[in-house]
Design a protein around this motif. Structure first.
Motif, PDB file in Angstrom:
ATOM      1  N   UNK A   1      32.565 141.543  34.284  1.00 21.29           N
ATOM      2  CA  UNK A   1      31.473 142.143  33.501  1.00 21.29           C
ATOM      3  C   UNK A   1      31.616 143.650  33.443  1.00 21.29           C
ATOM      4  N   UNK A   2      32.003 144.261  34.570  1.00 20.83           N
ATOM      5  CA  UNK A   2      32.193 145.709  34.622  1.00 20.83           C
ATOM      6  C   UNK A   2      33.243 146.162  33.619  1.00 20.83           C
ATOM      7  N   UNK A   3      34.246 145.329  33.384  1.00 21.57           N
ATOM      8  CA  UNK A   3      35.321 145.671  32.453  1.00 21.57           C
ATOM      9  C   UNK A   3      35.082 145.106  31.049  1.00 21.57           C
ATOM     10  N   UNK A   4      33.887 144.607  30.826  1.00 24.72           N
ATOM     11  CA  UNK A   4      33.550 144.123  29.498  1.00 24.72           C
ATOM     12  C   UNK A   4      34.242 142.830  29.119  1.00 24.72           C
ATOM     13  N   UNK A   5      34.595 142.012  30.102  1.00 28.80           N
ATOM     14  CA  UNK A   5      35.311 140.767  29.854  1.00 28.80           C
ATOM     15  C   UNK A   5      34.374 139.587  30.085  1.00 28.80           C
ATOM     16  N   UNK A   6      34.292 138.722  29.091  1.00 28.88           N
ATOM     17  CA  UNK A   6      33.476 137.515  29.206  1.00 28.88           C
ATOM     18  C   UNK A   6      34.413 136.332  29.445  1.00 28.88           C
ATOM     19  N   UNK A   7      34.410 135.749  30.633  1.00 31.81           N
ATOM     20  CA  UNK A   7      35.320 134.632  30.911  1.00 31.81           C
ATOM     21  C   UNK A   7      34.872 133.366  30.192  1.00 31.81           C
ATOM     22  N   UNK A   8      35.845 132.519  29.887  1.00 36.43           N
ATOM     23  CA  UNK A   8      35.499 131.220  29.325  1.00 36.43           C
ATOM     24  C   UNK A   8      34.888 130.312  30.381  1.00 36.43           C
ATOM     25  N   UNK A   9      35.398 130.422  31.600  1.00 41.22           N
ATOM     26  CA  UNK A   9      34.859 129.624  32.699  1.00 41.22           C
ATOM     27  C   UNK A   9      35.182 130.291  34.027  1.00 41.22           C
ATOM     28  N   UNK A  10      34.202 130.342  34.906  1.00 39.74           N
ATOM     29  CA  UNK A  10      34.412 130.749  36.293  1.00 39.74           C
ATOM     30  C   UNK A  10      33.778 129.688  37.175  1.00 39.74           C
ATOM     31  N   UNK A  11      34.572 129.097  38.041  1.00 36.63           N
ATOM     32  CA  UNK A  11      34.081 128.022  38.882  1.00 36.63           C
ATOM     33  C   UNK A  11      34.167 128.417  40.347  1.00 36.63           C
ATOM     34  N   UNK A  12      33.079 128.228  41.072  1.00 35.79           N
ATOM     35  CA  UNK A  12      33.046 128.509  42.504  1.00 35.79           C
ATOM     36  C   UNK A  12      33.272 127.264  43.343  1.00 35.79           C
ATOM     37  N   UNK A  13      34.026 126.326  42.820  1.00 36.66           N
ATOM     38  CA  UNK A  13      34.255 125.055  43.502  1.00 36.66           C
ATOM     39  C   UNK A  13      35.552 125.052  44.305  1.00 36.66           C
ATOM     40  N   UNK A  14      35.674 124.022  45.113  1.00 32.80           N
ATOM     41  CA  UNK A  14      36.935 123.715  45.785  1.00 32.80           C
ATOM     42  C   UNK A  14      37.880 123.144  44.730  1.00 32.80           C
ATOM     43  N   UNK A  15      39.063 123.697  44.626  1.00 38.46           N
ATOM     44  CA  UNK A  15      40.011 123.266  43.609  1.00 38.46           C
ATOM     45  C   UNK A  15      40.339 121.779  43.728  1.00 38.46           C
TER      46      UNK A  15
END
Length: 244
Positions: free
Chosen positions: A79-93
């Motif tokens: 967000x600080x760099x003005x980037x909107x991710x398509x997906x960010x997951x905080x899960x166990x891979x």
């Protein structure tokens, strides 16, 4: 999946990261040579988010990532760099259910933190779209580098699987699949002094950091870093393209 490290270790580790230059990357020459531009990108073990920023800015990637540690900070950095991710997951891979496949799937220093190298890489491969790219990098903490870690940071040795730091081990599941072609497999750079100067352990010790920077500059001037080999190279890479 047998882990060699715990979430609390990574929560503390990433809090120490202090990187500021997101326009450059230690592996930029490999990226520029092999990877496409303007693609979808998914990073496994994406904390602290610096790679996501780099690829979004320098390659025009639509970035996504997963990490069970520090994912909130990754989001704040983007967000600080003005980037909107398509997906960010905080899960166990290893319990994550993929929503789609991606043009580029990468991990940097992830595979070697688990015992079953083949299974970890196979899960990477499942995320790669047809005609997409798989990028796997692991540190080479063997031979001389093992001695270096033993002296400077012995606690890190316990959370790394040396059997994963082997080109044959990294290639095996990819070769067994008829869907991928390996386009690059090898060691990266040479000399044990080719370290990231923003590594947390170096940042914490200014005198040690200055010493390493000076010695790295000297070995670069002498051209000693341009002889990759299994005894001194600090990294291994495998890059493969999915054919179908």
């Amino acid at each position: 999946m047998e882990r060699l490290s715990e979430k609390k270790f990574w929560d503390a580790y990433w809090q120490q990261e202090t990187r500021s230059d997101f326009q450059k990357h230690i592996f930029s020459d490999i990226f520029q040579h092999y990877l496409p531009k303007n693609a979808s990108y998914f990073e496994i073990g994406c904390a602290p988010g610096t790679n996501l920023v780099y690829f979004a800015n320098q390659f025009g990637y639509r970035v996504s990532g997963i990490d069970y540690s520090n994912i909130e900070q990754v989001g704040k950095l983007l967000k600080h760099h003005g980037i909107v991710p398509e997906e960010l997951s905080g899960e166990d891979f290893f319990s994550y259910t993929p929503k789609r496949q991606y043009d580029v799937v990468a991990s940097f220093g992830f595979v070697e933190h688990f015992q079953n190298t083949q299974e970890v890489i196979e899960r990477h491969m499942q995320l790669v779209a047809p005609q997409g790219w798989l990028v796997i990098e692991v540190p080479n903490i063997r031979y001389f580098n093992f001695l270096l870690y033993r002296i400077l940071n012995p606690s890190l040795l316990a959370i790394h699987n040396p059997k994963a730091m082997n080109l044959q081990a990294l290639q095996a599941p990819i070769k067994e699949s008829n869907n991928f072609e390996i386009v690059f497999s090898g060691y990266y750079k040479s000399c044990f002094l080719y370290f990231n100067p923003d590594n947390a352990e170096l940042v914490k010790h200014s005198l040690r950091r200055k010493l390493f920077l000076g010695l790295r500059s000297l070995t670069t001037t002498l051209g000693l870093e341009n002889y990759p080999n299994r005894f001194f190279s600090p990294y291994l890479f495998v890059i493969a393209k999915r054919m179908r």
